[in-house]
Design an enzyme around this catalytic site. Structure first.
Site, mmCIF file in Angstrom:
data_model
loop_
_atom_site.group_PDB
_atom_site.id
_atom_site.type_symbol
_atom_site.label_atom_id
_atom_site.label_comp_id
_atom_site.label_asym_id
_atom_site.label_seq_id
_atom_site.Cartn_x
_atom_site.Cartn_y
_atom_site.Cartn_z
ATOM 1 N N TYR A 78 0.287 9.872 20.442
ATOM 2 C CA TYR A 78 1.652 9.393 20.740
ATOM 3 C C TYR A 78 2.396 9.250 19.552
ATOM 4 O O TYR A 78 1.941 8.712 18.422
ATOM 5 C CB TYR A 78 1.315 7.953 21.411
ATOM 6 C CG TYR A 78 2.760 7.107 21.747
ATOM 7 C CD1 TYR A 78 3.586 7.618 22.594
ATOM 8 C CD2 TYR A 78 3.119 6.087 20.726
ATOM 9 C CE1 TYR A 78 4.719 7.059 23.018
ATOM 10 C CE2 TYR A 78 4.306 5.427 21.172
ATOM 11 C CZ TYR A 78 5.020 5.893 22.418
ATOM 12 O OH TYR A 78 6.174 5.376 22.775
ATOM 13 N N ASP A 113 0.544 11.176 11.309
ATOM 14 C CA ASP A 113 1.154 10.298 11.713
ATOM 15 C C ASP A 113 0.191 9.031 11.388
ATOM 16 O O ASP A 113 -0.808 8.631 12.419
ATOM 17 C CB ASP A 113 1.551 10.181 13.366
ATOM 18 C CG ASP A 113 2.154 9.053 13.946
ATOM 19 O OD1 ASP A 113 2.066 7.941 13.215
ATOM 20 O OD2 ASP A 113 2.400 9.007 15.235
ATOM 21 N N LYS A 163 4.126 -0.400 11.034
ATOM 22 C CA LYS A 163 3.225 -1.612 11.066
ATOM 23 C C LYS A 163 2.758 -2.163 10.122
ATOM 24 O O LYS A 163 3.687 -3.249 9.631
ATOM 25 C CB LYS A 163 2.266 -1.240 12.197
ATOM 26 C CG LYS A 163 2.838 -0.558 13.443
ATOM 27 C CD LYS A 163 1.284 -0.150 14.475
ATOM 28 C CE LYS A 163 1.735 0.662 15.532
ATOM 29 N NZ LYS A 163 2.637 -0.188 16.503
#
Length: 471
Positions: free
Chosen positions: A188, A283, A311
């Site tokens: 994702y 990623d 994050k």
């Protein structure tokens, strides 16, 4: 480069029966504890206020939430509405306390509501929340990111991991003058149109097909392959010679459950992309500053061309970033012609939280501590599963972990889908009743923090055995 040994690292590839036992003293303590007589009596969990608030939310928000997995659709039961967090703990609006292994999906690596980070945020808040203009804090965090992450010579801050991946993809296409990309099934990269093909995270959790509302044209240049299958990648390159701009992947998958790369998979990707003039994009929204201070690329000693982050570098505030080699990054406006912008990008609050979070992570022993407690946690749960007759596999790297209700091995999303999701749902609800909060999906990784203690781990392992006996 770190080596892989048993359950402590690369073990999501192995069934429980294939794993050697750990010898760390902390794990022995947990094992002795759970082997004692354990009551399997179910604790009561009152969620009256959560239910009231969520019922009202369903009239105000689609599905009652602002991000799909929060609705608990895949695990059933009443979603929990939280009121406060501190360290390794969370408290809901009904006053229930939980040991948290979600960590706001990763950023709470030093623990929730850290006192030093909060103090710095209060001082920054006095100066304003957003300038919409340059501030010195952007330079400070950029210098820290560039010093830490091997692939990054220049960085652009954005507001989320989705934005970071959008920017990196556009940049890769601009730099190579190509349009096709390769992504991996179950990975994702945010909810931008080109990535919602065989995506993980909430898409996998809800069992959705490729999302409605995405035009075919937006995904026509997106090619997919199974994670860990280098032969499938080679076939895509052979059938699309000179057309592939980038290969993007989670170096360790966290959005289809915790899945680690096979030996040499990342090396093979690095070689094939170089041979074909294609950019390799890591990623690292989840893995960045979590597997190592320099991310997965430091841990595996493989340098991609571009990296996306999020994050952790915001310390819990909304932030993302993408970076890479200077010659590539200088394509980004206003230095170059590839346009990307954001009013809140580099805002002082997010920069402050990131700066002080990364400072903490430079202290000696941080990653060794994360590796130790996470190993104790995963080993303890898997051992409990074995003793209570459940087929399980799992593993961890530093402060990131996962386990599946299947014998394994799990190399990719198709393997992960063999998990007993019904059993996971019962396990998840049971753990809530015992005061432990895991992600409400079999297809999400878990996270520990520097605030988690050995007592937290012992309590969690004991709770897991109780629940596993009940289900």
């Amino acid at each position: 480069m770190a080596t892989f040994t048993g359950v402590g690292s690369h073990s999501s590839l192995l069934p429980v029966s294939a794993k050697p036992s750990r010898t760390r003293s902390g794990h022995r303590r947990a094992s002795v504890l759970v082997r004692n007589a354990i009551s399997v009596e179910k604790k009561s969990l009152k969620l009256d206020k959560s239910e009231e608030i969520f019922t009202a939310a369903k009239e105000l928000l689609p599905g009652g939430v602002n991000s799909p997995v929060r609705a608990f659709r895949s695990v059933g039961g009443q979603p929990i509405v939280f009121d406060s967090v501190k360290g390794s703990r969370m408290w809901d609006v009904d006053g229930n306390e939980y040991i948290d292994y979600v960590g706001s999906w990763g950023p709470a690596i030093i623990g929730h509501a850290d006192d030093k980070v909060n103090a710095a945020l209060i001082e920054t808040l006095k100066k304003g929340t957003s300038f919409g203009a340059p501030c010195l804090l952007e330079n400070t965090l950029a210098e820290a990111v560039i010093a830490a992450v091997p692939s990054v010579e220049m960085v652009r801050f954005v507001n989320s991991g989705t934005e970071a991946c959008m920017g990196a993809l556009r940049l890769a296409r601009a730099f190579t003058s190509r349009e096709k990309i390769i992504k991996f099934e179950g990975c994702y990269h945010g909810h931008a149109d080109p990535f919602l093909v065989k995506a993980g995270s909430g898409v996998a959790t809800l069992g959705l097909p490729d999302s409605p509302g995405v035009p075919k044209a937006a995904t026509s240049e997106t090619l997919t392959a199974p994670y860990n299958d280098i032969d499938a990648v080679k076939l895509l390159f052979e059938s699309n010679k000179g057309e592939i701009a980038a290969v993007i992947l989670e170096p360790v998958v966290g959005n289809a459950g915790f899945i680690t790369p096979k030996p040499d998979f990342l090396n093979a990707l690095r070689e094939i992309t170089k041979e074909n003039g294609t950019l390799l994009i890591f990623d690292e929204v989840m893995t960045g500053f979590r597997l190592a201070y320099g991310g997965a690329q430091e841990y595996f000693n493989i340098t991609p061309d571009l990296t996306t982050m999020g994050k952790v570098i915001g310390g819990g505030l909304p932030v993302g970033a993408y970076g890479g080699r200077r010659e590539i990054m200088e394509m980004v406006a206003p230095a170059g012609p590839m346009y990307q912008a954001g009013t809140l990008s580099g805002n002082p609050l997010a920069m402050t939280a990131g700066i002080h979070t990364l400072k903490r992570l430079t202290e000696p022993g941080c990653y060794e501590y994360l590796d130790n407690i996470t190993g104790q946690l995963v080993n303890g749960i898997l051992d409990a599963g074995k003793r209570t007759g459940h087929e399980m596999c799992g593993g961890h790297i530093r402060g990131m972990f996962g386990f599946f209700f299947t014998s394994g091995p799990v190399y990719n999303f198709e393997d992960a889908k063999k998990s007993d999701t019904g059993k996971f749902a019962r396990f998840h609800r049971g753990m809530l009743e015992e005061g432990v909060y895991f992600a409400p999906s079999q297809f999400e990784a878990g996270f520990t923090s520097l605030a988690h203690t050995s007592k937290d781990i012992e309590f969690t392992v004991e709770a897991a055995e109780k629940v596993l006996k009940r289900i």
